[in-house]
Design an enzyme around this catalytic site. Structure first.
Site, PDB file in Angstrom:
ATOM      1  N   TRP A   1       0.805  -1.228   0.000  1.00 42.13           N
ATOM      2  CA  TRP A   1       0.000   0.000   0.000  1.00 42.13           C
ATOM      3  C   TRP A   1       0.841   1.283   0.000  1.00 42.13           C
ATOM      4  O   TRP A   1       1.783   1.410   0.780  1.00 42.13           O
ATOM      5  CB  TRP A   1      -0.894   0.014   1.246  1.00 42.13           C
ATOM      6  N   MET A   2       0.431   2.246  -0.820  1.00 45.83           N
ATOM      7  CA  MET A   2       1.043   3.573  -0.809  1.00 45.83           C
ATOM      8  C   MET A   2      -0.050   4.633  -0.794  1.00 45.83           C
ATOM      9  O   MET A   2      -1.067   4.481  -1.450  1.00 45.83           O
ATOM     10  CB  MET A   2       1.896   3.747  -2.072  1.00 45.83           C
ATOM     11  N   ASN A   3       0.165   5.734  -0.016  1.00 43.16           N
ATOM     12  CA  ASN A   3      -0.651   6.932  -0.263  1.00 43.16           C
ATOM     13  C   ASN A   3       0.240   8.151  -0.446  1.00 43.16           C
ATOM     14  O   ASN A   3       1.106   8.107  -1.337  1.00 43.16           O
ATOM     15  CB  ASN A   3      -1.831   7.087   0.711  1.00 43.16           C
ATOM     16  N   ASP A   4       0.073   9.227   0.290  1.00 39.68           N
ATOM     17  CA  ASP A   4       0.679  10.526  -0.051  1.00 39.68           C
ATOM     18  C   ASP A   4       2.175  10.520  -0.393  1.00 39.68           C
ATOM     19  O   ASP A   4       2.952   9.840   0.264  1.00 39.68           O
ATOM     20  CB  ASP A   4       0.583  11.500   1.134  1.00 39.68           C
TER      21      ASP A   4
ATOM     22  N   GLN B   1       3.898   7.702   1.952  1.00 39.31           N
ATOM     23  CA  GLN B   1       3.169   6.970   2.984  1.00 39.31           C
ATOM     24  C   GLN B   1       3.086   5.512   2.541  1.00 39.31           C
ATOM     25  O   GLN B   1       2.586   5.213   1.442  1.00 39.31           O
ATOM     26  CB  GLN B   1       1.761   7.561   3.151  1.00 39.31           C
TER      27      GLN B   1
ATOM     28  N   TRP C   1      -4.433   0.463   3.759  1.00 36.66           N
ATOM     29  CA  TRP C   1      -3.763   1.368   4.698  1.00 36.66           C
ATOM     30  C   TRP C   1      -3.533   0.657   6.033  1.00 36.66           C
ATOM     31  O   TRP C   1      -4.376  -0.106   6.497  1.00 36.66           O
ATOM     32  CB  TRP C   1      -4.645   2.605   4.902  1.00 36.66           C
TER      33      TRP C   1
ATOM     34  N   PHE D   1       3.323   9.720   9.786  1.00 34.36           N
ATOM     35  CA  PHE D   1       2.387  10.285   8.815  1.00 34.36           C
ATOM     36  C   PHE D   1       3.118  11.257   7.877  1.00 34.36           C
ATOM     37  O   PHE D   1       4.339  11.394   7.923  1.00 34.36           O
ATOM     38  CB  PHE D   1       1.231  10.988   9.549  1.00 34.36           C
ATOM     39  N   SER D   2       2.347  11.983   7.078  1.00 37.01           N
ATOM     40  CA  SER D   2       2.945  12.800   6.014  1.00 37.01           C
ATOM     41  C   SER D   2       3.777  13.963   6.537  1.00 37.01           C
ATOM     42  O   SER D   2       3.562  14.459   7.642  1.00 37.01           O
ATOM     43  CB  SER D   2       1.842  13.335   5.101  1.00 37.01           C
TER      44      SER D   2
ATOM     45  N   ARG E   1      -1.551  18.066  11.548  1.00 42.00           N
ATOM     46  CA  ARG E   1      -0.572  17.228  10.832  1.00 42.00           C
ATOM     47  C   ARG E   1      -0.043  17.805   9.511  1.00 42.00           C
ATOM     48  O   ARG E   1      -0.420  18.861   9.075  1.00 42.00           O
ATOM     49  CB  ARG E   1      -1.176  15.859  10.567  1.00 42.00           C
TER      50      ARG E   1
ATOM     51  N   GLU F   1      -5.800  18.973   4.899  1.00 37.36           N
ATOM     52  CA  GLU F   1      -4.636  18.091   4.971  1.00 37.36           C
ATOM     53  C   GLU F   1      -3.539  18.595   4.017  1.00 37.36           C
ATOM     54  O   GLU F   1      -3.808  19.365   3.090  1.00 37.36           O
ATOM     55  CB  GLU F   1      -5.024  16.650   4.577  1.00 37.36           C
TER      56      GLU F   1
HETATM   57  C1  FRU Z   1      -3.723  12.458   3.497  1.00 37.20           C
HETATM   58  C2  FRU Z   1      -3.473  11.897   4.885  1.00 37.20           C
HETATM   59  C3  FRU Z   1      -2.624  12.832   5.687  1.00 37.20           C
HETATM   60  C4  FRU Z   1      -1.970  11.903   6.686  1.00 37.20           C
HETATM   61  C5  FRU Z   1      -1.754  10.664   5.868  1.00 37.20           C
HETATM   62  C6  FRU Z   1      -1.843   9.394   6.657  1.00 37.20           C
HETATM   63  O1  FRU Z   1      -4.041  11.506   2.550  1.00 37.20           O
HETATM   64  O2  FRU Z   1      -4.716  11.633   5.529  1.00 37.20           O
HETATM   65  O3  FRU Z   1      -3.332  13.896   6.281  1.00 37.20           O
HETATM   66  O4  FRU Z   1      -0.765  12.419   7.200  1.00 37.20           O
HETATM   67  O5  FRU Z   1      -2.727  10.673   4.852  1.00 37.20           O
HETATM   68  O6  FRU Z   1      -1.433   8.286   5.895  1.00 37.20           O
END
Ligand code: FRU
Length: 506
Positions: free
Chosen positions: A27-30, A46, A54, A86-87, A160, A212
């Site tokens: 999994w990847m996000n930001d 992330q 997630w 987190f980010s 954050r 965010e």
């Molecule tokens: C945005 C977010 C950030 C947070 C991160 C957690 O997509 O919700 O606000 O730091 O993802 O993975």
């Protein structure tokens, strides 16, 4: 582990993006910590290394010399007793303000949010704090600061995503940080001790969801002797086409406060799948010289996460989840009376785009024309026109259709993926069309540029004035393209070009 390692070779799986960054697995996000140092663009992200949904966040890491080819690196930051990672952002501490490095070998310093899952579970609201870590070997290994967190929490639940930059006005570090429904600016001389400067936004902009991933930076207004500050704020939910999206404000920053006269909501991308995007830190070359400046052109480069929290966890891929947008150069233009933030693929991307067909196309009224679009798997379609009444229909031989419609009366561009293939994994993916109002496009000839990868489409109108990014999961790759004339007379599409985009994963 949920992942079958045996099945296919990596980067050849169904729906695997071929010219967009995606993690090898899981999994990847930001995007996080985007910084240029010693000839290398760093991309942290992330990352949850144990599953394709997630989970406890780490910072994954990749590097690139040209923002096109990427090399995977070991995980940079792991959760610790202060929480999940987190980010956040990263800077080159060129003046060794932190004392973590030396002037000869300045530290890369990462500034991120700690999320204390135990605190959240216990019903507390102070579970997000800010921490720092540094690297003296260009990002390969990281040491957390032993006095973390550097900013504690006074009971703000969503607190954050610190983005730090060097401020020329005060010669200090400035951090933008979000606190639920607004932005906070903080200042530091050493990246360790921080004081709050100001707040912005409780009454400005869109507030359909939590704020965010802020980013504040200065841009020259193209063709004018003027500079403006741009503030990016991602919100989830509350985007114009549902779920997650990124708004922006154009204004001024005096070293302490961000202000704007903007009254309209503005969005960097109108598609459903460009979220949490931020930019590479740029150090002004005239001040710091070649060693620390970003690149000769001082470009401001943006990357977003090509997904949407509404359905990100359910998209139909098996070994990994999600990809980044192509890196895009941001510029500021004054068009009519409006400042517009332009985002357009970095020019290096052209190195992997190979033209296969180029003709000027004329389509008579009330007719449809097919163009020689083949199954390249990953393609670019590009043309210039003054026509605002047309529809592009991408098709395959199993009846999937992806429709892009430009409507001259309504001044809109509509992306319809309701019949585009796999859509039923989530109702928010399947339902509705995506609409982009284009009321400041003007009457001159404009470019339409489309980048299509195995599971995404990015549409850039007028070189990035209007942009739509969306994930698409056709049952087979699209291999036909019809163009329908919806205008009143013949339409002309100049230099209609179809290109193949090479894979960056060998
Ligand atoms: C945005 C977010 C950030 C947070 C991160 C957690 O997509 O919700 O606000 O730091 O993802 O993975």
């Amino acid at each position: 582990l949920m992942v079958d390692e045996s099945e296919n070779k990596y980067y050849q799986e169904p729906y695997r993006p071929q010219f967009h960054f995606s993690p090898k697995k899981m999994w990847m996000n930001d995007p996080n910590g985007m910084v240029y140092h010693k000839g290398v663009y760093h991309l942290f992200y992330q990352y949850y290394p144990e599953d394709i949904v997630w989970g406890p966040m780490h910072w994954g890491h990749a590097t690139s010399k040209d923002l096109v080819q990427w090399e995977h690196k070991p995980i940079a930051l792991y959760p610790d007793e202060n929480g999940l990672i987190f980010s956040g952002s990263a800077v080159v501490d060129f003046a060794n303000t932190s004392g973590f490095g030396t002037l000869d070998n300045p530290a890369l310093v990462a500034i991120f949010t700690y999320h204390l899952m135990e605190g959240e579970k216990a019903g507390r609201t102070d579970f997000q704090t800010q921490g720092i870590a540094y690297s003296l070997d260009n990002g390969d290994t990281w040491t957390k600061f032993e006095e973390n967190p550097v900013i504690g929490n006074n009971g703000i639940k969503d607190f954050r995503d610190p983005k730090v930059f060097w401020d020329d006005i005060n010669h200090a570090w400035v951090m933008s940080l979000v606190a639920g429904d607004h932005l906070q600016l903080w200042s530091s001389n050493d990246l360790k001790k921080w004081t709050k400067l100001s707040e912005f936004g409780k009454k400005q902009g869109a507030h359909g969801g939590v704020w965010e991933c802020p980013d504040l930076f200065k841009l020259k207004v193209e063709g004018a002797d003027e500079e403006k500050w741009v503030l990016l704020i991602s919100i989830n939910p509350g985007a114009p086409n549902g779920g997650s999206g990124t708004q922006y404000f154009i204004g001024d920053f005096d070293g302490a406060k961000f202000t704007t006269k903007q009254t309209r909501e503005k969005w960097i991308d109108w598609g459903t799948d460009n979220y949490a995007g931020v930019t590479y830190n740029v150090l002004p070359k005239d001040f710091y010289g070649d060693t620390y400046s970003n690149d000769p052109e001082q470009d401001r480069i943006f990357i977003g996460w090509m997904s949407n929290w509404a359905y990100a966890r359910e998209t139909p891929t098996k070994k990994w989840r999600s990809a980044m947008t192509v890196p895009r150069k941001l510029t500021l233009k004054k068009i009519g009376t409006e400042y517009e933030l332009i985002n357009y693929p970095v020019s290096n991307l052209n190195n992997i785009i190979h033209s296969e067909y180029k003709e000027t196309i004329q389509i008579p009224a009330d007719s449809i024309q097919s163009v020689p679009f083949k199954n390249y798997n990953q393609s670019q379609v590009k043309f210039r026109t003054t026509t605002k009444g047309f529809e592009l229909v991408f098709k395959n031989d199993v009846d999937d259709e992806l429709l892009l419609t430009m409507n001259s009366e309504k001044e809109t561009f509509v992306l319809d993926r309701r019949t585009s293939g796999k859509i039923d994994f989530h109702e928010d993916f399947a339902s509705g069309v995506q609409t982009m109002p284009m009321n400041n496009l003007g009457q001159a000839e404009f470019e339409v540029r489309i980048l299509m990868d195995a599971s995404s489409i990015e549409v850039f109108i007028n070189e990035g004035q209007y942009v739509m990014t969306a994930q698409v999961f056709p049952n087979k790759a699209f291999n036909m393209l019809d163009i329908e004339n919806n205008a009143s007379g013949t339409i002309i599409l100049n230099d209609f070009e179809i290109s193949k985009v090479a894979s960056i994963w060998q």
